[in-house]
Motif scaffolding. Structure first.
Motif, PDB file in Angstrom:
ATOM      1  N   LYS A   1       0.834  -1.203   0.000  1.00  0.00           N
ATOM      2  CA  LYS A   1       0.000   0.000   0.000  1.00  0.00           C
ATOM      3  C   LYS A   1       0.873   1.259   0.000  1.00  0.00           C
ATOM      4  O   LYS A   1       0.516   2.269  -0.599  1.00  0.00           O
ATOM      5  CB  LYS A   1      -0.911   0.003   1.219  1.00  0.00           C
ATOM      6  CG  LYS A   1      -1.897   1.169   1.197  1.00  0.00           C
ATOM      7  CD  LYS A   1      -2.996   1.009   2.228  1.00  0.00           C
ATOM      8  CE  LYS A   1      -3.966   2.201   2.089  1.00  0.00           C
ATOM      9  NZ  LYS A   1      -5.080   2.111   3.051  1.00  0.00           N
TER      10      LYS A   1
ATOM     11  N   PHE B   1      -2.431   2.952  -9.475  1.00  0.00           N
ATOM     12  CA  PHE B   1      -3.641   2.156  -9.325  1.00  0.00           C
ATOM     13  C   PHE B   1      -3.683   1.042 -10.358  1.00  0.00           C
ATOM     14  O   PHE B   1      -3.422   1.267 -11.548  1.00  0.00           O
ATOM     15  CB  PHE B   1      -4.898   3.021  -9.504  1.00  0.00           C
ATOM     16  CG  PHE B   1      -5.171   3.951  -8.367  1.00  0.00           C
ATOM     17  CD1 PHE B   1      -4.848   5.293  -8.462  1.00  0.00           C
ATOM     18  CD2 PHE B   1      -5.755   3.487  -7.201  1.00  0.00           C
ATOM     19  CE1 PHE B   1      -5.094   6.160  -7.417  1.00  0.00           C
ATOM     20  CE2 PHE B   1      -6.008   4.344  -6.147  1.00  0.00           C
ATOM     21  CZ  PHE B   1      -5.675   5.686  -6.257  1.00  0.00           C
TER      22      PHE B   1
ATOM     23  N   PHE C   1     -11.236  -0.435  -9.738  1.00  0.00           N
ATOM     24  CA  PHE C   1      -9.908  -0.062  -9.288  1.00  0.00           C
ATOM     25  C   PHE C   1      -9.531  -0.687  -7.952  1.00  0.00           C
ATOM     26  O   PHE C   1     -10.383  -0.914  -7.097  1.00  0.00           O
ATOM     27  CB  PHE C   1      -9.815   1.468  -9.151  1.00  0.00           C
ATOM     28  CG  PHE C   1      -9.710   2.168 -10.477  1.00  0.00           C
ATOM     29  CD1 PHE C   1     -10.822   2.332 -11.285  1.00  0.00           C
ATOM     30  CD2 PHE C   1      -8.485   2.655 -10.931  1.00  0.00           C
ATOM     31  CE1 PHE C   1     -10.733   2.960 -12.518  1.00  0.00           C
ATOM     32  CE2 PHE C   1      -8.391   3.293 -12.154  1.00  0.00           C
ATOM     33  CZ  PHE C   1      -9.507   3.444 -12.944  1.00  0.00           C
ATOM     34  N   GLY C   2      -8.225  -0.897  -7.791  1.00  0.00           N
ATOM     35  CA  GLY C   2      -7.677  -1.302  -6.511  1.00  0.00           C
ATOM     36  C   GLY C   2      -7.494  -0.106  -5.592  1.00  0.00           C
ATOM     37  O   GLY C   2      -7.776   1.031  -5.977  1.00  0.00           O
ATOM     38  N   PRO C   3      -6.968  -0.335  -4.389  1.00  0.00           N
ATOM     39  CA  PRO C   3      -6.843   0.737  -3.395  1.00  0.00           C
ATOM     40  C   PRO C   3      -5.645   1.661  -3.621  1.00  0.00           C
ATOM     41  O   PRO C   3      -5.532   2.693  -2.969  1.00  0.00           O
ATOM     42  CB  PRO C   3      -6.678  -0.031  -2.079  1.00  0.00           C
ATOM     43  CG  PRO C   3      -6.070  -1.323  -2.493  1.00  0.00           C
ATOM     44  CD  PRO C   3      -6.622  -1.643  -3.848  1.00  0.00           C
TER      45      PRO C   3
ATOM     46  N   ARG D   1       1.006   3.933  -2.835  1.00  0.00           N
ATOM     47  CA  ARG D   1       1.587   5.267  -2.727  1.00  0.00           C
ATOM     48  C   ARG D   1       3.097   5.155  -2.735  1.00  0.00           C
ATOM     49  O   ARG D   1       3.677   4.670  -1.760  1.00  0.00           O
ATOM     50  CB  ARG D   1       1.083   5.958  -1.451  1.00  0.00           C
ATOM     51  CG  ARG D   1      -0.350   6.441  -1.608  1.00  0.00           C
ATOM     52  CD  ARG D   1      -1.232   6.131  -0.389  1.00  0.00           C
ATOM     53  NE  ARG D   1      -2.639   6.306  -0.749  1.00  0.00           N
ATOM     54  CZ  ARG D   1      -3.412   5.339  -1.260  1.00  0.00           C
ATOM     55  NH1 ARG D   1      -2.928   4.117  -1.448  1.00  0.00           N
ATOM     56  NH2 ARG D   1      -4.670   5.568  -1.570  1.00  0.00           N
TER      57      ARG D   1
END
Lengths: 117, 111
Positions: free
Chosen positions: B9, B90, B102-104, B107
């Motif tokens: 993530k 993404f 879409f995925g989360p 970053r």
């Protein structure tokens, strides 16, 4: 909060009001349009879509209007709630050479919607 | 849960390093995508694979190399990371030419 220098269009409404978010698209050959909602720290979430052979499509509390003459798309949210606060993106799919786009979407710049309780 | 998932993530790394981001979808979709979202929230497609075959390849530095081991996975490898690569990446999936999910996001911060 938003980054310094972020200059997206913004819309502020009171809870319970109706919201209208507008989008101008670029390609008259686009045949499919989607609205996405992106909450802070999350990925874009599908809201509603419309094909170019339609002018209007309704979902739960949301309506999308398509005006192909002026290449304009709008998203109407009825009885806006604080949970609707997010960045809203329109996206268009254009047909490429040979009649296929392979699903390529071109996104608009996004509009920040803020709903005040 | 049925979804598009991405790992990691968050990714913080030094300039010049090589890193990979992984994406998996269990929606049974044929097509997967990588998008880059910059600091102004602008979303732009980078790559798309349909049934493990590259079908969209936008103007992206060749330091970025996607790889699809099977229909449910699309990974993104980035060589020699640069400061300008800092963004949110993404992954998305869809039935062929249909609505994308879409995925989360991942970053990426390059220092």
């Amino acid at each position: 909060g938003e980054s310094v220098g972020l200059h997206l269009p913004t819309l502020s409404v009171q809870e319970g009001d109706n919201s209208i978010i507008n989008c101008a698209y670029s390609n008259s050959a686009s045949d499919y349009f989607i609205w996405y909602k992106q909450e802070s720290g999350k990925g874009p979430q599908f809201i509603i879509d419309i094909r170019s052979n339609m002018d209007k499509r309704q979902g739960q509390r949301v309506t999308v209007l398509l005006n192909k003459t002026v290449k304009h798309l709008s998203l109407q949210i009825a009885a806006t709630q604080p949970g609707d606060s997010a960045v809203y993106f329109c996206a268009e799919r254009s047909q490429g050479a040979g009649g296929t786009s392979y699903g390529k979407l071109t996104f608009g710049q996004g509009t920040i919607l803020t709903v005040h309780p | 849960d049925t979804a598009v998932s991405q790992t990691p993530k968050y990714l913080v790394t030094q300039m010049g390093n090589d890193k990979s981001i992984k994406c998996e979808q269990n929606l049974g979709h044929d097509t997967m995508y990588w998008y880059k979202q910059d600091s102004k929230k602008f979303l732009k497609i980078m790559f798309s694979y349909n049934n493990k075959e590259l079908i969209i390849n936008e103007t992206v530095p060749n330091r970025f190399s996607p790889k699809s081991p099977d229909k449910a996975h699309l990974n993104l490898h980035i060589n020699s990371l640069e400061l300008g690569d800092s963004a949110v990446y993404f992954c998305a999936s869809s039935p062929f030419q249909e609505t994308q999910y879409f995925g989360p996001g991942t970053r990426l911060l390059v220092l």
